[in-house]
Design an enzyme around this catalytic site. Structure first.
Site, PDB file in Angstrom:
ATOM      1  CE  LYS A  13      -3.668  -2.326   2.297  1.00 52.53           C
ATOM      2  NZ  LYS A  13      -4.509  -2.534   3.882  1.00 52.53           N
ATOM      3  CE1 TYR A  53      -9.138  -3.514   0.620  1.00 49.69           C
ATOM      4  CE2 TYR A  53      -8.361  -1.502  -0.524  1.00 49.69           C
ATOM      5  CZ  TYR A  53      -7.939  -2.684   0.434  1.00 49.69           C
ATOM      6  OH  TYR A  53      -6.969  -2.830   0.648  1.00 49.69           O
ATOM      7  CG  ASN A 116      -3.240  -2.591   7.160  1.00 52.35           C
ATOM      8  OD1 ASN A 116      -3.400  -2.087   5.944  1.00 52.35           O
ATOM      9  ND2 ASN A 116      -4.180  -3.630   7.283  1.00 52.35           N
ATOM     10  CG  HIS A 119      -4.789  -6.589  -0.288  1.00 50.10           C
ATOM     11  ND1 HIS A 119      -5.763  -6.924   0.113  1.00 50.10           N
ATOM     12  CD2 HIS A 119      -4.856  -7.090  -1.517  1.00 50.10           C
ATOM     13  CE1 HIS A 119      -6.621  -7.686  -0.375  1.00 50.10           C
ATOM     14  NE2 HIS A 119      -5.934  -7.965  -1.885  1.00 50.10           N
ATOM     15  CD  GLU A 130      -8.157  -9.476  -3.947  1.00 49.96           C
ATOM     16  OE1 GLU A 130      -8.929  -8.928  -2.951  1.00 49.96           O
ATOM     17  OE2 GLU A 130      -6.977  -9.622  -3.822  1.00 49.96           O
TER      18      GLU A 130
END
Ligand SMILES: Nc1ncnc2c1ncn2[C@@H]1O[C@H](COP(=O)(O)OP(=O)(O)OP(=O)(O)O)[C@@H](O)[C@H]1O
Length: 153
Positions: A13, A53, A116, A119, A130
């Site tokens: 990310k 998402y 965080n 992913h 994905e």
């Protein structure tokens, strides 16, 4: 019949890229023995982040999550190997870094659930979806010469 090798979609990310964690994260997957099948650095459009998402669109943190994902370039990857979806999640650690074990990526490098770092697909099915979304051009076909040193069969 030959079994299709398992693949997962991993994204570093924007915070992971900004913090210079790209090499460290790639190294963890490489050293484990997984095979890199796709890799690119890219900026993400808002509509694309929303699509990635979409399952979380009703969550109160959805807006903030989309803003976070479009805030800078991300590294999109496809990794392959036996059990890579589940083992990948173990390498990454629990969603909330406060609960991620030391030695996991989030356990070692993150504090906040909204920052965080990484992913990873949560099932073989979502990995397929994905990978199709992020790599419409396809992934790289190759076999690592280390394969038989890492896998018994
Ligand atoms: N309560 C929350 N507040 C802020 N952000 C959150 C919260 N819960 C989840 N997120 C963000 O949404 C992402 C997706 O949440 P999900 O529940 O699918 O967790 P995950 O599958 O571990 O994460 P990811 O899909 O990023 O691997 C999380 O990684 C995190 O960045």
């Amino acid at each position: 019949m030959e079994v299709e090798p398992e693949q997962t979609f991993i994204m570093i990310k924007p915070d992971g890229v900004q913090r210079g964690l790209v090499a460290e994260i790639i190294a963890r997957f490489e050293r484990k023995g997984f095979t890199l099948r796709g890799l690119k650095l890219q900026n993400v459009q808002q509509s694309f982040a929303e699509k990635h998402y979409e399952d979380l669109s009703s969550k109160p943190f959805f807006r903030g999550l989309v803003q976070y994902i479009v805030s800078g370039p991300v590294v999109a990857m496809v990794w392959e190997g036996k059990g890579v979806v589940s083992t990948g999640r173990t390498i990454i650690g629990a969603t909330n870094p406060a609960q991620s074990a030391p030695g996991t990526i989030r356990g070692d490098y993150a504090i906040d659930i909204g920052r965080n770092v990484i992913h990873g697909s949560d099932s073989v099915e979502s990995a397929k979806k994905e990978i199709h979304l992020w790599f419409p051009e396809g992934i790289v076909q190759w076999t690592s010469s280390l394969h038989s040193w890492i896998n018994e069969q």
